[in-house]
Write a protein that holds these residues in place. Sequence first.
Motif, PDB file in Angstrom:
ATOM      1  N   THR A  39       4.747   3.173   9.937  1.00  0.00           N
ATOM      2  CA  THR A  39       4.199   2.871   8.399  1.00  0.00           C
ATOM      3  C   THR A  39       3.214   3.786   7.974  1.00  0.00           C
ATOM      4  O   THR A  39       3.410   4.580   6.971  1.00  0.00           O
ATOM      5  N   LEU A  40       2.251   4.043   8.781  1.00  0.00           N
ATOM      6  CA  LEU A  40       1.018   5.040   8.510  1.00  0.00           C
ATOM      7  C   LEU A  40       1.693   6.474   8.542  1.00  0.00           C
ATOM      8  O   LEU A  40       1.342   7.269   7.730  1.00  0.00           O
ATOM      9  N   ASP A  41       2.487   6.668   9.402  1.00  0.00           N
ATOM     10  CA  ASP A  41       3.263   8.127   9.571  1.00  0.00           C
ATOM     11  C   ASP A  41       3.891   8.501   8.107  1.00  0.00           C
ATOM     12  O   ASP A  41       4.094   9.489   7.449  1.00  0.00           O
ATOM     13  N   LYS A  45       0.676   1.446   3.945  1.00  0.00           N
ATOM     14  CA  LYS A  45      -0.578   0.980   4.630  1.00  0.00           C
ATOM     15  C   LYS A  45      -0.146  -0.417   5.337  1.00  0.00           C
ATOM     16  O   LYS A  45       0.818  -0.741   5.227  1.00  0.00           O
ATOM     17  N   ILE A  46      -1.362  -0.672   5.702  1.00  0.00           N
ATOM     18  CA  ILE A  46      -1.113  -2.276   6.441  1.00  0.00           C
ATOM     19  C   ILE A  46      -1.582  -3.282   5.535  1.00  0.00           C
ATOM     20  O   ILE A  46      -2.972  -3.217   5.341  1.00  0.00           O
ATOM     21  N   VAL A  47      -0.936  -4.150   5.361  1.00  0.00           N
ATOM     22  CA  VAL A  47      -1.592  -5.541   4.516  1.00  0.00           C
ATOM     23  C   VAL A  47      -1.849  -6.378   5.329  1.00  0.00           C
ATOM     24  O   VAL A  47      -0.970  -7.014   5.983  1.00  0.00           O
ATOM     25  N   THR A  71      -5.017   2.882   7.137  1.00  0.00           N
ATOM     26  CA  THR A  71      -5.310   2.498   5.868  1.00  0.00           C
ATOM     27  C   THR A  71      -4.841   0.944   6.098  1.00  0.00           C
ATOM     28  O   THR A  71      -3.736   0.571   6.272  1.00  0.00           O
ATOM     29  N   ALA A  72      -5.790   0.069   5.694  1.00  0.00           N
ATOM     30  CA  ALA A  72      -5.461  -1.334   5.758  1.00  0.00           C
ATOM     31  C   ALA A  72      -6.256  -1.966   4.239  1.00  0.00           C
ATOM     32  O   ALA A  72      -7.151  -1.592   3.834  1.00  0.00           O
ATOM     33  N   VAL A  73      -5.466  -3.009   3.805  1.00  0.00           N
ATOM     34  CA  VAL A  73      -5.998  -3.618   2.866  1.00  0.00           C
ATOM     35  C   VAL A  73      -6.012  -5.034   3.274  1.00  0.00           C
ATOM     36  O   VAL A  73      -4.934  -5.534   3.828  1.00  0.00           O
ATOM     37  N   ILE A  88       0.756  -4.598  -2.644  1.00  0.00           N
ATOM     38  CA  ILE A  88       1.584  -4.092  -1.721  1.00  0.00           C
ATOM     39  C   ILE A  88       2.752  -3.106  -2.306  1.00  0.00           C
ATOM     40  O   ILE A  88       2.901  -3.035  -3.604  1.00  0.00           O
ATOM     41  N   SER A  89       3.366  -2.128  -1.753  1.00  0.00           N
ATOM     42  CA  SER A  89       4.186  -1.344  -1.935  1.00  0.00           C
ATOM     43  C   SER A  89       5.364  -1.051  -0.996  1.00  0.00           C
ATOM     44  O   SER A  89       5.115  -1.675   0.217  1.00  0.00           O
TER      45      SER A  89
END
Length: 323
Positions: A39-41, A45-47, A71-73, A88-89
């Motif tokens: 996901t990060l690569d 991002k991490i939700v 990256t996280a939200v 979210i994307s």
Amino acid sequence: MDHLALARNVIGIETEGLLRMSSRLDDQFIVAVGLLQTTLDNRGKIVVVGVGKSGNIGHKIAATLNSTGATAVVLNSQNALHGDLGLISDGDAVLLLSYSGETNELLDLIPFIKRFDVRLIALTGQPDSSLSKLSDITLDTSVEREACPLNLAPTSSSTAMLVMGDALAMVLLEARGFTEEDFARYHPGGSLGRALLTRVSDIMRGGEALPTVTEDALVLDALIAMNAARAGACLILMPDGFLAGIFTHGDFARGYQKDPSIGERPIAGLMTRRPITVQADSLAVEAVKTIGLNRIDDIVVLGADGRPAGLVDTQDFARLKII
């Protein structure tokens, strides 16, 4: 009431819960780390989503991920249906936190989250719960009992969820090759940031502040040089300018107890040869580690040419708020 006994019992129950969780780790954890890394690569991002105590734990997990470059939200479950789903994307990974796995606010949200091209990772104490069945990956955070004497307040369970989040973040950090230099980019403030961003050359004592004598000098000459520079050590140099050794105030104090006339003795016979050194372009944190591991008060700084360029004293770290 024995407060200490009760406290130790709480800690014991939570520790036992963590050990049991550790023993249950399986391939699902490996898959979860791989998913997060991919996901990060791919610039996703991490939700993180949770309700109540799990929501509080979620904030901590997201903060840990962000501080290590992942990256996280945090998505507020109550506001999600009123516009916050815009966080979210497609391509994101979603961590869903619920110990019971039956939290209505979370379960009601999942169908809307699944409208995006995302993967779901559940952190739950009930691997057979509705949340687990709706998720792609389940990480089991179950505990036998809460540390609460009533077995009601989330204690062991919230700790287990927090530690699982830490495990994900730290293994992800290793998998992505996250370095101290990367860490420094996200922590510019405070003593940690200063230690990680500051170079040894920025804090070393050089020039006139660096006490030096030659190999043919007496101990008294070294003391005079140290006092003039207000330093706790003196470097002894060979004729070509390379390092021969180091002599410290501690060396003098120990020697004086045995021989009060030590000041008249040649420094070459009392200095420490091949002292611990660090490169001038190293990060200050390396000097901190080296001094701590070797239990010394002073460390010699070498320049690119291999000659002494400066000296770092442990007091310099405190003065510059490096530690």
